[in-house]
Write an enzyme that holds these catalytic residues in place. Sequence first.
Site, PDB file in Angstrom:
ATOM      1  N   ASN A   7       0.865  -1.175   0.000  1.00  0.00           N
ATOM      2  CA  ASN A   7       0.000   0.000   0.000  1.00  0.00           C
ATOM      3  C   ASN A   7       0.907   1.233   0.000  1.00  0.00           C
ATOM      4  OD1 ASN A   7      -1.849   2.002   0.339  1.00  0.00           O
ATOM      5  ND2 ASN A   7      -2.801   1.140   2.190  1.00  0.00           N
ATOM      6  N   ARG A  88      -2.435  -2.287  -3.464  1.00  0.00           N
ATOM      7  CA  ARG A  88      -3.711  -1.650  -3.130  1.00  0.00           C
ATOM      8  C   ARG A  88      -3.795  -0.336  -3.900  1.00  0.00           C
ATOM      9  NH1 ARG A  88      -5.156   3.214  -0.011  1.00  0.00           N
ATOM     10  NH2 ARG A  88      -7.403   3.023   0.101  1.00  0.00           N
ATOM     11  N   HIS A 177     -13.048   1.722   0.757  1.00  0.00           N
ATOM     12  CA  HIS A 177     -12.915   0.606   1.713  1.00  0.00           C
ATOM     13  C   HIS A 177     -13.463  -0.703   1.141  1.00  0.00           C
ATOM     14  CE1 HIS A 177     -13.175   3.635   5.299  1.00  0.00           C
ATOM     15  NE2 HIS A 177     -11.912   3.420   4.985  1.00  0.00           N
ATOM     16  N   HIS A 203     -17.514  -0.528   8.753  1.00  0.00           N
ATOM     17  CA  HIS A 203     -16.053  -0.368   8.851  1.00  0.00           C
ATOM     18  C   HIS A 203     -15.832   0.961   9.573  1.00  0.00           C
ATOM     19  CE1 HIS A 203     -11.824  -0.563   7.112  1.00  0.00           C
ATOM     20  NE2 HIS A 203     -11.912   0.679   7.551  1.00  0.00           N
ATOM     21  N   LEU A 204     -15.549   0.871  10.874  1.00  0.00           N
ATOM     22  CA  LEU A 204     -15.428   2.081  11.686  1.00  0.00           C
ATOM     23  C   LEU A 204     -13.989   2.215  12.164  1.00  0.00           C
ATOM     24  CD1 LEU A 204     -18.670   1.653  13.881  1.00  0.00           C
ATOM     25  CD2 LEU A 204     -18.454   2.732  11.637  1.00  0.00           C
ATOM     26  N   ASN A 206     -10.469   5.271  11.660  1.00  0.00           N
ATOM     27  CA  ASN A 206     -10.292   6.716  11.573  1.00  0.00           C
ATOM     28  C   ASN A 206     -11.109   7.247  10.399  1.00  0.00           C
ATOM     29  OD1 ASN A 206      -9.246   9.198  12.258  1.00  0.00           O
ATOM     30  ND2 ASN A 206      -7.654   9.003  10.703  1.00  0.00           N
ATOM     31  N   GLY A 207     -11.057   6.511   9.268  1.00  0.00           N
ATOM     32  CA  GLY A 207     -12.038   6.695   8.198  1.00  0.00           C
ATOM     33  C   GLY A 207     -13.120   5.659   8.440  1.00  0.00           C
ATOM     34  N   ARG A 236     -13.064  13.651   9.342  1.00  0.00           N
ATOM     35  CA  ARG A 236     -13.903  13.985   8.180  1.00  0.00           C
ATOM     36  C   ARG A 236     -15.353  14.179   8.603  1.00  0.00           C
ATOM     37  NH1 ARG A 236     -12.016   9.148   4.308  1.00  0.00           N
ATOM     38  NH2 ARG A 236     -10.332   8.791   5.769  1.00  0.00           N
ATOM     39  N   ARG A 280     -10.775   6.743  21.280  1.00  0.00           N
ATOM     40  CA  ARG A 280     -10.450   6.483  22.697  1.00  0.00           C
ATOM     41  C   ARG A 280     -10.403   7.786  23.488  1.00  0.00           C
ATOM     42  NH1 ARG A 280      -5.694   2.655  20.745  1.00  0.00           N
ATOM     43  NH2 ARG A 280      -5.778   4.321  19.218  1.00  0.00           N
ATOM     44  N   ILE A 327     -12.273   1.063  15.524  1.00  0.00           N
ATOM     45  CA  ILE A 327     -13.363   1.269  16.490  1.00  0.00           C
ATOM     46  C   ILE A 327     -14.270   0.037  16.510  1.00  0.00           C
ATOM     47  CG2 ILE A 327     -15.364   2.708  17.061  1.00  0.00           C
ATOM     48  CD1 ILE A 327     -13.927   5.046  15.592  1.00  0.00           C
ATOM     49  N   GLY A 328     -14.622  -0.455  15.337  1.00  0.00           N
ATOM     50  CA  GLY A 328     -15.532  -1.599  15.246  1.00  0.00           C
ATOM     51  C   GLY A 328     -14.988  -2.844  15.920  1.00  0.00           C
ATOM     52  N   GLU A 329     -13.685  -3.080  15.782  1.00  0.00           N
ATOM     53  CA  GLU A 329     -13.096  -4.303  16.355  1.00  0.00           C
ATOM     54  C   GLU A 329     -12.787  -4.155  17.846  1.00  0.00           C
ATOM     55  OE1 GLU A 329      -9.651  -5.485  13.989  1.00  0.00           O
ATOM     56  OE2 GLU A 329     -10.790  -5.026  12.176  1.00  0.00           O
ATOM     57  N   GLU A 380      -7.335  -6.480   4.899  1.00  0.00           N
ATOM     58  CA  GLU A 380      -7.294  -6.083   3.493  1.00  0.00           C
ATOM     59  C   GLU A 380      -6.048  -6.641   2.801  1.00  0.00           C
ATOM     60  OE1 GLU A 380      -8.088  -2.420   5.519  1.00  0.00           O
ATOM     61  OE2 GLU A 380      -8.867  -1.588   3.650  1.00  0.00           O
TER      62      GLU A 380
HETATM   63  P1  AMP Z   1      -8.144   2.420  12.128  1.00  0.00           P
HETATM   64  O1  AMP Z   1      -8.228   3.601  11.193  1.00  0.00           O
HETATM   65  O2  AMP Z   1      -8.920   1.230  11.638  1.00  0.00           O
HETATM   66  O3  AMP Z   1      -6.755   2.094  12.555  1.00  0.00           O
HETATM   67  O4  AMP Z   1      -8.918   2.864  13.481  1.00  0.00           O
HETATM   68  C1  AMP Z   1      -8.487   3.945  14.259  1.00  0.00           C
HETATM   69  C2  AMP Z   1      -9.566   4.255  15.287  1.00  0.00           C
HETATM   70  O5  AMP Z   1      -9.797   3.078  16.072  1.00  0.00           O
HETATM   71  C3  AMP Z   1      -9.193   5.367  16.247  1.00  0.00           C
HETATM   72  O6  AMP Z   1     -10.299   6.239  16.413  1.00  0.00           O
HETATM   73  C4  AMP Z   1      -8.933   4.624  17.531  1.00  0.00           C
HETATM   74  O7  AMP Z   1      -9.267   5.387  18.648  1.00  0.00           O
HETATM   75  C5  AMP Z   1      -9.866   3.458  17.427  1.00  0.00           C
HETATM   76  N1  AMP Z   1      -9.413   2.368  18.300  1.00  0.00           N
HETATM   77  C6  AMP Z   1      -8.335   1.585  18.162  1.00  0.00           C
HETATM   78  N2  AMP Z   1      -8.214   0.761  19.236  1.00  0.00           N
HETATM   79  C7  AMP Z   1      -9.239   1.060  20.063  1.00  0.00           C
HETATM   80  C8  AMP Z   1      -9.682   0.563  21.335  1.00  0.00           C
HETATM   81  N3  AMP Z   1      -9.035  -0.407  21.960  1.00  0.00           N
HETATM   82  N4  AMP Z   1     -10.791   1.132  21.873  1.00  0.00           N
HETATM   83  C9  AMP Z   1     -11.441   2.113  21.244  1.00  0.00           C
HETATM   84  N5  AMP Z   1     -11.078   2.612  20.046  1.00  0.00           N
HETATM   85  C10 AMP Z   1     -10.008   2.088  19.459  1.00  0.00           C
END
Ligand code: AMP
Length: 393
Positions: A7, A88, A177, A203-204, A206-207, A236, A280, A327-329, A380
């Site tokens: 990527n 990617r 995504h 898919h939650l 940062n984006g 965003r 967080r 966020i989702g995971e 991905e």
């Molecule tokens: P990503 O873009 O998929 O890496 O997701 C980033 C987002 O996931 C950020 O807003 C982080 O705060 C959130 N995130 C990552 N780990 C956690 C966690 N353990 N609890 C809550 N939010 C998280």
Amino acid sequence: MKIMSINAGSSSLKFSLFDMETETSIASGLFERIGIEKSNYKIKYQGTKIEQEVPLETHADAVDILLKKLVELNIIASLDEIDAIGHRVAHGGDLYKSSVLITEKVVDDLVNLKDFAPLHNPAHVLGIRAFQQALPNVPMTIVPDTAFHQTMDEVTYMYPVPYEWYSEYKVRKYGAHGTSHRYIAETLAEKLGRNDLRIINCHLGNGGSITAIKDGKCVDTSMGFTPLAGIMMGTRSGDIDPSIIPYVMEKEGKNASEIISDLNKKSGFLGLSCYSSDARDILDGVSKGLEKCYLAQEKFVRTVVNYIASYYVLLGGCDILCFTAGIGENSIPFRMKIVEKLACLGIKLDVDRNNTRDLDMFKISSDDSSVDVYVVATNEELLIARDTLELIS
Ligand code: AMP
């Protein structure tokens, strides 16, 4: 068989090297700040992590170091072990409905599509060129992030704007995504042994984007002409009334691209909370009684729930609601707040199941929920490697 997923961003290059017999990552890493000072790389392999600051003037420098290190660190015995590389790609426009092997025409198309992804597509081309130079005989593919969404019908992808905007300038919904949404759709179908699922995938990260999927195909998705549309995100805005743009341009004496930059980089969690773009931190702010963090939290949940509700109707019901990405995971509280708001659809959370951590897939709904709610870790990079393997086989 070893396949590398790449990527390439404008100043970064991320890689994952997979052993495709076991579908495990043998090594992964990131080259950052290419072309600027303090460039560095990190490589993770066999439980070890190395980090080094090193001058990286171009993507080719990053590729050179990466390939040398893979051999030096005994991750592979020689470069001949790399059977193929999958890149990617952010935007394949309406030209690419699936992943394809790279030819000169494909590279030309990516260049021509640069108006749709001005930061990303030119960077992907730099990455492709650097690998072509270093490994001229290794087959390579592109895996466009827009490809999965190409099954949306006309009613879905057209905007109600003058038709010429579409016929002349290709203004339409493309989504993003797609590789993540497809990975989730394929994983759920495989693990649950069903190809006829109606899935709403959130898919939650940062984006963020939400996709309605039926029988493994995308029916609708929340991102639009660009990844600025849809739900509220880290920085965003997601969907807003476009009339706000000229109004604020006049008030602040800014031009359109400055306002678009504000909507991409200073909005979402960051804009509303005046505190942080990170989920967080927002939760932390709420626990400290910061009112704007509460507002940001509630607005995020609202935009997510609104999309889930509209896709529930679009799909004529739903079999699986799924959460993925940062966020989702990981965010137990955000998942809870979202699912609680879906009670009127008979969707019910099991609080204990929602507290599960560190599993690639788990159910978080109660047994009497009208819809099964799952958390699935997205991957991905693996999907890019799988597509690449299929194309070279
Ligand atoms: P990503 O873009 O998929 O890496 O997701 C980033 C987002 O996931 C950020 O807003 C982080 O705060 C959130 N995130 C990552 N780990 C956690 C966690 N353990 N609890 C809550 N939010 C998280």
